[in-house]
Design an enzyme around this catalytic site. Structure first.
Site, PDB file in Angstrom:
ATOM      1  N   GLY A  16       0.616  -1.385  -0.025  1.00  0.00           N
ATOM      2  CA  GLY A  16       0.319  -0.179  -0.059  1.00  0.00           C
ATOM      3  C   GLY A  16       0.744   1.125   0.098  1.00  0.00           C
ATOM      4  N   ASN A  18       1.487   2.979  -2.678  1.00  0.00           N
ATOM      5  CA  ASN A  18       0.746   3.969  -3.487  1.00  0.00           C
ATOM      6  C   ASN A  18      -0.591   4.496  -2.573  1.00  0.00           C
ATOM      7  OD1 ASN A  18       1.645   4.362  -6.379  1.00  0.00           O
ATOM      8  ND2 ASN A  18       1.833   2.287  -6.100  1.00  0.00           N
ATOM      9  N   ARG A  67     -14.963 -16.806  -9.341  1.00  0.00           N
ATOM     10  CA  ARG A  67     -14.557 -15.259  -9.532  1.00  0.00           C
ATOM     11  C   ARG A  67     -15.706 -14.362  -9.666  1.00  0.00           C
ATOM     12  NH1 ARG A  67     -10.097 -13.748 -12.161  1.00  0.00           N
ATOM     13  NH2 ARG A  67      -9.204 -15.620 -12.513  1.00  0.00           N
ATOM     14  N   MET A  92      -3.898  -7.000  -6.873  1.00  0.00           N
ATOM     15  CA  MET A  92      -3.334  -8.113  -7.714  1.00  0.00           C
ATOM     16  C   MET A  92      -4.489  -9.274  -8.084  1.00  0.00           C
ATOM     17  SD  MET A  92      -0.594  -6.810  -7.875  1.00  0.00           S
ATOM     18  CE  MET A  92       0.565  -7.745  -8.751  1.00  0.00           C
ATOM     19  N   ARG A  93      -5.813  -8.955  -8.320  1.00  0.00           N
ATOM     20  CA  ARG A  93      -6.670  -9.802  -8.859  1.00  0.00           C
ATOM     21  C   ARG A  93      -7.381  -9.355 -10.184  1.00  0.00           C
ATOM     22  NH1 ARG A  93      -7.096 -14.590  -6.810  1.00  0.00           N
ATOM     23  NH2 ARG A  93      -9.079 -14.823  -7.508  1.00  0.00           N
ATOM     24  N   ASN A 109      -6.372   2.180 -12.835  1.00  0.00           N
ATOM     25  CA  ASN A 109      -5.197   1.388 -12.261  1.00  0.00           C
ATOM     26  C   ASN A 109      -3.691   1.871 -12.614  1.00  0.00           C
ATOM     27  OD1 ASN A 109      -4.117  -1.158 -11.173  1.00  0.00           O
ATOM     28  ND2 ASN A 109      -3.557  -2.030 -13.445  1.00  0.00           N
ATOM     29  N   HIS A 111       0.103   0.658 -13.293  1.00  0.00           N
ATOM     30  CA  HIS A 111       0.789  -0.644 -13.578  1.00  0.00           C
ATOM     31  C   HIS A 111       2.444  -0.009 -13.999  1.00  0.00           C
ATOM     32  CE1 HIS A 111       1.319  -4.355 -15.413  1.00  0.00           C
ATOM     33  NE2 HIS A 111       2.075  -3.756 -16.376  1.00  0.00           N
ATOM     34  N   SER A 138       2.370   3.319 -15.875  1.00  0.00           N
ATOM     35  CA  SER A 138       1.285   3.968 -16.509  1.00  0.00           C
ATOM     36  C   SER A 138       0.407   3.892 -15.735  1.00  0.00           C
ATOM     37  CB  SER A 138       1.037   3.012 -17.672  1.00  0.00           C
ATOM     38  OG  SER A 138       2.356   2.697 -18.430  1.00  0.00           O
ATOM     39  N   GLU A 145      -9.849  -5.520 -20.972  1.00  0.00           N
ATOM     40  CA  GLU A 145      -8.415  -6.163 -21.365  1.00  0.00           C
ATOM     41  C   GLU A 145      -7.582  -5.878 -20.229  1.00  0.00           C
ATOM     42  OE1 GLU A 145      -5.338  -5.463 -25.091  1.00  0.00           O
ATOM     43  OE2 GLU A 145      -7.276  -4.500 -25.339  1.00  0.00           O
ATOM     44  N   LEU A 146      -7.009  -6.927 -19.953  1.00  0.00           N
ATOM     45  CA  LEU A 146      -5.912  -6.861 -18.811  1.00  0.00           C
ATOM     46  C   LEU A 146      -4.791  -5.863 -19.184  1.00  0.00           C
ATOM     47  CD1 LEU A 146      -5.085  -7.836 -16.184  1.00  0.00           C
ATOM     48  CD2 LEU A 146      -3.758  -9.736 -17.187  1.00  0.00           C
ATOM     49  N   ASP A 147      -4.751  -4.905 -18.332  1.00  0.00           N
ATOM     50  CA  ASP A 147      -3.703  -3.877 -18.460  1.00  0.00           C
ATOM     51  C   ASP A 147      -3.884  -3.116 -19.968  1.00  0.00           C
ATOM     52  OD1 ASP A 147      -2.767  -4.354 -15.697  1.00  0.00           O
ATOM     53  OD2 ASP A 147      -1.507  -5.854 -16.296  1.00  0.00           O
TER      54      ASP A 147
HETATM   55  C1  GAR Z   1       3.137  -1.117  -7.634  1.00  0.00           C
HETATM   56  O1  GAR Z   1       4.332  -1.079  -8.177  1.00  0.00           O
HETATM   57  C2  GAR Z   1       1.919  -1.197  -8.555  1.00  0.00           C
HETATM   58  O2  GAR Z   1       2.374  -0.545  -9.858  1.00  0.00           O
HETATM   59  C3  GAR Z   1       1.923  -2.759  -8.771  1.00  0.00           C
HETATM   60  O3  GAR Z   1       1.980  -3.190  -7.665  1.00  0.00           O
HETATM   61  C4  GAR Z   1       2.885  -2.262  -6.635  1.00  0.00           C
HETATM   62  C5  GAR Z   1       1.980  -2.313  -5.485  1.00  0.00           C
HETATM   63  O4  GAR Z   1       2.926  -1.302  -4.428  1.00  0.00           O
HETATM   64  N1  GAR Z   1       0.712  -3.080  -9.479  1.00  0.00           N
HETATM   65  C6  GAR Z   1       0.435  -4.171 -10.492  1.00  0.00           C
HETATM   66  O5  GAR Z   1       1.435  -4.844 -10.558  1.00  0.00           O
HETATM   67  C7  GAR Z   1      -0.716  -4.183 -10.775  1.00  0.00           C
HETATM   68  N2  GAR Z   1      -0.846  -5.121 -11.729  1.00  0.00           N
HETATM   69  P1  GAR Z   1       2.045  -0.866  -3.113  1.00  0.00           P
HETATM   70  O6  GAR Z   1       1.342  -1.729  -2.560  1.00  0.00           O
HETATM   71  O7  GAR Z   1       3.474  -0.481  -2.420  1.00  0.00           O
HETATM   72  O8  GAR Z   1       1.193   0.388  -3.731  1.00  0.00           O
END
Ligand code: GAR
Length: 215
Positions: A16, A18, A67, A92-93, A109, A111, A138, A145-147
């Site tokens: 967390g 971010n 799901r 991450m789901r 999101n 990425h 990004s 579509e994923l990412d």
């Molecule tokens: C971050 O780098 C984020 O961009 C990535 O996970 C990390 C989470 O860090 N997200 C993905 O890969 C999504 N597919 P955080 O929990 O410290 O914010």
């Protein structure tokens, strides 16, 4: 003035950092974090939220049969806070079509790659393996579509010859922490929209790759 703030719900799965950047920015910005929801009960980000008296919820995928059930429970939990925007921050789901269409145009999101390069996981190692000279982050609208949804903004870092996946992740995270609050504040100000599957800022379509913070 609180009623003028854009209400966001942040979805996390782990550390967390971010989320922390968003919490810190929200003090002086135009958005307010209404809740933090995790799909993992032990996600450290939940403690970050609790420290700031932000409501938290846990919706664990292992408690649901499939799901779709999980997606529905998550959708209900999010909707109970009536957010203007849903912000995925290290969530991450993979989310299903029904979920994504429910929040269409109001879900972002972050990425850790310069999309369309390296969707999915292990982006830092893959950038090293591909001998990329530049790597980055990004922020994009979430679509089926994923990412693959329209990119809103990117920031980049140089890859040096002694970088490891860990050192690259650190460099990219520093950029993430600056970029995400900025993009969320654009949305909160009504400047950023998803129109006909195209991201627009101040009414103009963004180019592929979105706004380049440090071109
Ligand atoms: C971050 O780098 C984020 O961009 C990535 O996970 C990390 C989470 O860090 N997200 C993905 O890969 C999504 N597919 P955080 O929990 O410290 O914010």
């Amino acid at each position: 003035m609180e009623s003028t703030h854009c209400k966001i719900v942040v979805l996390i799965s782990g550390n967390g950092s971010n989320l922390q950047a968003l919490i810190d920015a929200s003090v002086h910005s135009n958005f307010k974090i209404a809740a933090v929801i995790s799909n993992k009960a032990d996600a450290f980000g939940l403690q970050r939220a609790q420290r700031d008296d932000i409501p938290t919820a846990v919706v664990e995928h292992k408690d649901y049969e499939d799901r779709n059930e999980f997606d529905r429970a998550l959708m209900e939990s999010i909707d109970s806070y009536s957010p203007d925007l849903v912000v995925l921050a290290g969530f991450m789901r993979i989310l299903g079509a029904e979920f994504v269409s429910h929040f269409r145009g109001r879900i972002l999101n972050i990425h850790p790659s310069l999309l369309p390069k390296f969707p999915g996981i292990n982006t830092h190692q893959r950038a090293l393996d591909a001998k990329e000279k530049e790597h980055g982050v990004s922020v994009h609208f979430v679509t089926e579509e994923l990412d693959g949804g329209p990119v809103i903004a990117q920031d980049r870092v140089k890859v040096s010859k002694d970088d490891t996946a860990g050192s690259l992740a650190e460099k990219v995270l520093e950029k993430e922490h600056l970029l995400y609050p900025k993009v969320v504040s654009w949305y909160a100000a009504g400047r950023l929209k998803l129109e006909n599957n195209q991201a627009t800022l101040d009414g103009s379509a963004l180019p592929e790759g979105g706004v380049q913070v440090h071109p």
